[in-house]
Design a protein around this motif. Sequence first.
Motif, short mmCIF file in Angstrom:
data_model
loop_
_atom_site.label_atom_id
_atom_site.label_comp_id
_atom_site.label_asym_id
_atom_site.label_seq_id
_atom_site.Cartn_x
_atom_site.Cartn_y
_atom_site.Cartn_z
N LEU A 142 35.32 43.79 44.03
CA LEU A 142 34.60 43.91 45.30
C LEU A 142 35.48 44.51 46.41
O LEU A 142 35.02 44.69 47.53
CB LEU A 142 34.09 42.54 45.74
CG LEU A 142 33.00 41.93 44.85
CD1 LEU A 142 32.82 40.45 45.15
CD2 LEU A 142 31.67 42.68 45.03
N SER A 143 36.76 44.80 46.08
CA SER A 143 37.73 45.39 47.02
C SER A 143 37.93 44.53 48.26
O SER A 143 37.96 45.03 49.40
CB SER A 143 37.29 46.81 47.42
OG SER A 143 37.37 47.68 46.32
N ILE A 182 47.54 37.79 54.83
CA ILE A 182 46.88 38.95 54.19
C ILE A 182 46.37 39.89 55.28
O ILE A 182 45.73 39.44 56.23
CB ILE A 182 45.70 38.48 53.32
CG1 ILE A 182 46.18 37.42 52.32
CG2 ILE A 182 45.05 39.65 52.60
CD1 ILE A 182 45.09 36.49 51.88
N ALA A 183 46.65 41.17 55.15
CA ALA A 183 46.18 42.15 56.11
C ALA A 183 45.54 43.32 55.37
O ALA A 183 46.11 43.85 54.41
CB ALA A 183 47.34 42.65 56.97
N THR A 184 44.37 43.70 55.83
CA THR A 184 43.65 44.83 55.26
C THR A 184 43.91 46.04 56.14
O THR A 184 43.66 46.01 57.35
CB THR A 184 42.14 44.55 55.19
OG1 THR A 184 41.93 43.37 54.42
CG2 THR A 184 41.41 45.71 54.54
N LEU A 185 44.43 47.10 55.54
CA LEU A 185 44.83 48.29 56.31
C LEU A 185 43.82 49.42 56.09
O LEU A 185 43.73 49.97 54.99
CB LEU A 185 46.23 48.76 55.89
CG LEU A 185 46.85 49.90 56.67
CD1 LEU A 185 47.07 49.47 58.11
CD2 LEU A 185 48.16 50.33 56.03
N MET A 216 54.45 42.42 50.16
CA MET A 216 54.00 43.17 48.99
C MET A 216 52.68 43.87 49.28
O MET A 216 51.96 43.52 50.22
CB MET A 216 53.83 42.24 47.80
CG MET A 216 52.70 41.22 47.97
SD MET A 216 52.60 40.02 46.61
CE MET A 216 53.88 38.88 47.13
N LEU A 217 52.39 44.85 48.46
CA LEU A 217 51.10 45.54 48.47
C LEU A 217 50.36 45.10 47.21
O LEU A 217 50.93 45.11 46.11
CB LEU A 217 51.29 47.06 48.48
CG LEU A 217 50.03 47.92 48.38
CD1 LEU A 217 49.16 47.74 49.62
CD2 LEU A 217 50.42 49.39 48.21
N LEU A 218 49.10 44.71 47.35
CA LEU A 218 48.35 44.25 46.18
C LEU A 218 47.83 45.45 45.39
O LEU A 218 46.71 45.92 45.58
CB LEU A 218 47.18 43.36 46.61
CG LEU A 218 47.54 42.07 47.34
CD1 LEU A 218 46.29 41.20 47.53
CD2 LEU A 218 48.61 41.29 46.59
N ASP A 219 48.68 45.95 44.51
CA ASP A 219 48.30 47.11 43.71
C ASP A 219 48.78 47.03 42.28
O ASP A 219 48.63 47.96 41.51
CB ASP A 219 48.84 48.40 44.35
CG ASP A 219 50.37 48.43 44.41
OD1 ASP A 219 51.01 47.39 44.13
OD2 ASP A 219 50.92 49.50 44.73
N ARG A 220 49.40 45.88 41.90
CA ARG A 220 49.93 45.70 40.55
C ARG A 220 49.67 44.28 40.07
O ARG A 220 49.43 43.39 40.89
CB ARG A 220 51.44 45.95 40.55
CG ARG A 220 51.87 47.38 40.73
CD ARG A 220 53.37 47.47 41.00
NE ARG A 220 53.69 47.06 42.36
CZ ARG A 220 54.93 46.94 42.83
NH1 ARG A 220 55.96 47.16 42.03
NH2 ARG A 220 55.14 46.58 44.07
N PRO A 221 49.72 44.05 38.77
CA PRO A 221 49.62 42.67 38.27
C PRO A 221 50.72 41.82 38.88
O PRO A 221 51.84 42.29 39.10
CB PRO A 221 49.81 42.82 36.75
CG PRO A 221 49.38 44.22 36.47
CD PRO A 221 49.81 45.03 37.66
N GLU A 255 40.70 49.72 47.71
CA GLU A 255 40.41 50.48 48.92
C GLU A 255 39.47 49.65 49.78
O GLU A 255 38.40 49.28 49.31
CB GLU A 255 39.76 51.82 48.58
CG GLU A 255 40.70 52.82 47.94
CD GLU A 255 41.80 53.27 48.88
OE1 GLU A 255 41.59 53.19 50.12
OE2 GLU A 255 42.86 53.69 48.40
N PRO A 256 39.85 49.33 51.03
CA PRO A 256 41.11 49.68 51.68
C PRO A 256 42.29 48.90 51.10
O PRO A 256 42.09 47.89 50.42
CB PRO A 256 40.86 49.28 53.15
CG PRO A 256 39.87 48.18 53.05
CD PRO A 256 38.98 48.53 51.90
#
Length: 203
Positions: A71-72, A195-198, A173-178, A140-141
Amino acid sequence: MMDISSTMKEEKPPNLNDRIAQRVRDLRAARGLSLDALAAHCGVSRSMISLIERGESSPTAVLLERLATGLSVPLASLFDAPEPAAEPVARLADQPAWRDPHSGYVRRNVSPAGVASPIQIVEVSFPPGARVAYETGAREPQIHQQVWVLEGAIEVALGDERHRLGAGDCLAMLLDRPMSYHNPTRKVARYAVVIATLPASRR
């Protein structure tokens, strides 16, 4: 002084599964996704998503993270109240605490729900020896996260990176990997997650 850690040992409040159910339904509808489409996006079966949306399942943190990825949104968003908060203050008694049925860890949404802010704060109480692994993928985002250890120690794996964090340490960290969390000690660890949504325009 209030003992925050003791409040987190309480069981989840009534109807929290119903709140999760409505949030998943609303987020799926807002994105125009069918049950089959969401199932394909996140790797969770259509039947399981249907059970969650009816409030008839007690999903694990790992399963909910997969839904959130599909659901991004951040995992914390699945625990938000369906209606905006009446005021920009989240009282301790109104902050929903949820216990993962698999690991036993307890997460509490600290931030007020429904407030127009790109930032969310979560507090976690992590039992001794507990481990949780997320199959987090790019979203995304973009979602950025910082983990600040308040008590005890934890180990965080992000892709091929390994980090051991003690009290006072903070990991960005960026949530883009396991990724995975592990409490290798015999004491409960407590940490905050910011947590921040950019938005794409801010990158």
